[in-house]
Every structure is written in C-alpha cells, then in structure tokens.
Design an enzyme around this catalytic site. Structure first.
Site, PDB file in Angstrom:
ATOM      1  N   ASP A  96       0.848  -1.214  -0.108  1.00  0.00           N
ATOM      2  CA  ASP A  96      -0.021   0.156   0.050  1.00  0.00           C
ATOM      3  C   ASP A  96       0.847   1.074  -0.023  1.00  0.00           C
ATOM      4  OD1 ASP A  96      -2.198   1.776   0.023  1.00  0.00           O
ATOM      5  OD2 ASP A  96      -2.994   1.101   1.957  1.00  0.00           O
ATOM      6  N   ALA A  97       1.118   1.617  -1.296  1.00  0.00           N
ATOM      7  CA  ALA A  97       2.063   2.558  -1.481  1.00  0.00           C
ATOM      8  C   ALA A  97       1.653   3.875  -1.987  1.00  0.00           C
ATOM      9  CB  ALA A  97       3.487   2.330  -2.283  1.00  0.00           C
ATOM     10  N   LYS A  98       0.794   3.820  -2.810  1.00  0.00           N
ATOM     11  CA  LYS A  98      -0.039   4.938  -3.500  1.00  0.00           C
ATOM     12  C   LYS A  98       1.028   5.614  -4.061  1.00  0.00           C
ATOM     13  CE  LYS A  98      -3.902   5.079  -0.129  1.00  0.00           C
ATOM     14  NZ  LYS A  98      -3.514   3.899   0.914  1.00  0.00           N
ATOM     15  N   ARG A  99       1.799   5.268  -4.984  1.00  0.00           N
ATOM     16  CA  ARG A  99       2.649   5.729  -5.661  1.00  0.00           C
ATOM     17  C   ARG A  99       2.148   6.418  -7.227  1.00  0.00           C
ATOM     18  NH1 ARG A  99       4.966   4.989  -1.344  1.00  0.00           N
ATOM     19  NH2 ARG A  99       7.132   4.336  -1.001  1.00  0.00           N
TER      20      ARG A  99
END
EC number: 4.1.1.23
Lengths: 269, 269
Positions: free
Chosen positions: B94-97
């Site tokens: 869960d990095a939302k890059r």
C-alpha cells in the site's frame, strides 16, 4: 529553511536551478561501479561540481527505492552530505506521497524528521486530510502536484470540473487548508502556457517547475509566464544535466550544463 | 498470482479479509521492543496467528518508511516471510505511488521485482503514463485509488466533473489504458452507498475496500452493494485487528478479531 532564505539564495547565486538527482545505476559512469556506494559517489561528485550554480537538489525517491536497502542508504548519505556541507541549499524529496491523515503523518515524519529534507512533493487526490499532516511542520515545505509535466496530465488535471480545470480546483481548494498559504506547487514546464493563469491564482507561491531539458520545456516561457516579483520559481533539470557525459569527466560535464542554465536564468533575473 | 487463484482462496477460506500491517512502533506490545527486529516480530506473530483466516496482507509503506533503514528491513523480512511460507496469500504494497512514466517504472521494479509483492496501490492524478508501467507486469496487480475512505475524498474525488464525479471519470478512463482491464480499485467502506454505481461501471473488477473497523465502515453494506458473482472483494481491516490487545496475547487477540470478520464474511458468501 524559510522561503525568504531561499529567495536570498536565488539572488545571491543568480540562479533558481534545481538539479534532480534521479540516479539510475544503469546510467552512471561505469568506473563508479567499483565504489562502495556508486550512487552516493555519483551524487557527491555532482553536488561538489554544481553546488555554486544551484539553489536546490531534488532526489526522486523511486530511483532509490528501486535499489532496495542500498538505495535507501545512498539517499540517506546524500541528504546528510547536503545538510552538513550545504545547509543553504533547499532539499526536495520528490516522493509524491499522500494517504489518509494518520498515514500521511508517518510520511511527514519520514521525510521531515528522519531524513531532514526541507520539502516533499505530495499528490492531491485524497484531499485535505492527506496533505495537512505535512503542512503542520514549521519551516518545512509541502509541494503539491498541480499540473504535471507528463502527457497523462491531460487525462484528469486539465479536464473541466464544472467549468474549471481540476488543477485549478486543486490550487484554489488547497489555499484554504490549514497553513495552505505555505504550499508550493508543481507546474510542468511543458505546460508553460498555463502558467499565466496559475500565477493569477497564486501570485505569491513558489512553483517547482520540472520538464526543462529532457522533457522539452522552455526556460524562457517558464520565466515569462511564471516569475513573480520575488522570482517564485524553482526550475528543475535532471537527466539533461546529470547524464551530460558517461566518462570520468561526468561531473564537470554536468557543471557545464548547469552553468548554461544558470547563465540563462541570470539573464531573466 | 492470478485473480482466479485469489478467488479460489476466497472460496476455500470463506474469507475475503485482508489485514493491514500498518505497524507503528509506538503501538506494538512493549515486550516486543527487546526483540532484534520488533516490527518483524510483531508481523510474524500476527501472520502466524491469522493466516488461515485471511486471503491478503497489506503493509502500508508509510509506517515502514517512518522507521528508516530498520523499517525497510522489517518490510523486506515480512514480504519474504509471506512469499516463502504462504505463497497462496495475496500481498499488497500500500504505497499510493505514481510519477512520470520513466519514474513509475522504477517504482514498479521496486515493488514487483525487488520486493516481489503481488500488487501495489497507485494514485491516478498523473494519468495514463504514470500507471501503465505498473500494468505492464504480467500476473502482478495494480490497484488504483478511486474513492478513498477518508474525509478528503469529498474534496476532489466526489466533485462533479462535467456532470460526472471525478472518481467515476478515473474508473472509466483507466479501463482503456494498456492492460486496464486488469486493474483493481480502492473504494472506501465509508462510502458504501457509492458501491452500487461503481459495480455498474466495473462489474468484473476486484475492489480493495479499506475503512472497515477503526474508520467506521459497515461490512454488511459493502457486501450488499459491492459483491459480484465471483465475490470480487478484498476487505481490509488494520488497527481494529492488529491492535486488539497490547498484552503478550496480542496475536491471539488479533486472531479473535479476524475470526469475527471472517465468520461474518462467510455468512455473506
């Protein structure tokens, strides 16, 4: 670091150049690969050769994350080297983070406290509570994505939003967040024609402008439409500067490219 | 891991539970602090106690980045432990890059190759070329933020975009990207009433649903409006499960909470 101090540096150095330290291990000169930490060795050489020509450095986190723990160590050494030797230079963690408030607070801690960057780039999609934890830090700076330099900017950012483009809605809305007046904004040089309207919305804010050089943006147009009475610009170049040469003279070649940009900048100041 | 394999696991375990490994060093039981790697020790205990009840684990990168190199090492040990011992479990970074194409490619390498996660969460603001480098990986999964679980989702995501909410525009546009049919989407449980319309737009796609538990979303509503004929849901709980107890029995307490959720899920399958 305050924005006044940044503006002083811009006038002192006659430069608003930021160099993007987007270091790809496959693109750095081969002779560096025998160093214990080739990425840091590359960054140190670039910094030593260019620090008098620039007011900011901007490592993009993706390039470091792609190298795992070694990349993280190289990033840490780079920011520590900058903070110890050149505290007058503004540092930007180009991370484009953003999450629910509780979690954005963790990112803010990582970049502002542990790594001690002056600023971090943040994505606006998740709204107010995803950005405010960054804005809560005094004398640290949050640089919000508004209109980016890539083609994909036309997918949503420039689409009309009840008669107003999304990037304008982002700029207007964000000004009202807690400490929103301290925000800086990313505006791509490849969208220079939009800068006039953006300056109308945020006459005082600093703009971080990527896309000059490899991505094709024009410095002249950026200055024409984007400069305010305090300059208010940080113009970034990455690949065009740091990969100017693959030989042992790479740092001097980078300085030569940086010098060209700095001299052009001086002519607009 | 393919979506068919994930669906098989859901039916086998009668669960579509994902546990968020959002591990804050200040919140884990004090007796773990004497371990060499307290965060990994915590994760391992949670995984050992809950792996039969869940089909996915989702570490949020912010919590690891906030711990510097130690955090990165704990993350690496956690994903390696999962891949070695529970390859049937779906893993989500869960990095939302999201960045320009060249740079998103570096993030994709970091999460899909080096760390070997099955999937990564990605932010849509920068459009097509910021997401396609993730989509280029076969049997890896890109989970695009659509409608998030936080208050800030109302700032832009639900605003009308020429008569259509931004999150719907994101969903519709992204389906046409290269390999866009493979996308999964983040849809917050706190916005369950929107799930019916989202299912109309993407009847076949997997939805990752955060916000059940600490953030107040209802599992019953999520299932009512979000389930499709192949289930098509991963429902995440983080704090409500992993911090169920601060005592030495924390892992059993987490398993008890996970079991409650799994049993409720089984009743909807």
């Amino acid at each position: 670091m305050t924005t006044s101090q940044l503006t002083e540096q811009i006038h002192l150095k006659k430069s608003f150049l930021c160099i993007g330290l987007d270091v790809d291990i496959d693109k750095i000169p081969k002779h560096l690969l025998k160093e214990e930490d080739p990425i840091f060795a590359f960054n140190k050489a670039i910094i030593d050769a260019t620090h008098q020509l620039v007011v900011a450095y901007k490592p993009n986190l993706a390039f470091y994350e792609a190298q795992g723990i070694k990349g993280f160590q190289a990033l840490k050494k780079t920011i520590d080297y900058l903070n110890e030797n050149h505290p007058e230079i503004f540092t930007i963690a180009d991370a484009k983070r953003g999450d629910i408030g509780n979690t954005s607070g963790m990112y803010a801690k990582a970049f502002f406290e542990d790594l001690n960057f002056d600023s971090v780039t943040v994505a606006p999609y998740m709204g107010k509570d995803s950005v405010e934890p960054f804005l809560a830090y005094e004398n640290k700076h949050t640089i919000l994505l508004a209109l980016t330099s890539n083609e994909g900017a036309f997918d949503f950012q420039t689409q009309s939003f009840d008669g107003e483009e999304l990037y304008k809605k982002v700029i207007k809305t964000s000004k009202d967040w807690n400490n929103g007046q301290n925000l800086m904004y990313v505006v791509g040089a490849t969208k220079a024609e939009h800068l006039r309207e953006i300056r109308h919305l945020i006459p005082e804010s600093f703009l971080l402008v990527p896309g000059v050089g490899a991505q094709g943006g024009s410095l002249e147009e950026v200055c024409k439409f984007g400069m305010n009475r305090k300059v208010g610009l940080l113009v970034n170049a990455s690949r065009a500067v740091i990969y100017a040469s693959e030989d042992e003279n790479f740092a001097e070649a980078a300085a030569t490219e940086a010098k060209k940009l700095q001299q052009e900048m001086a002519s607009y100041l």
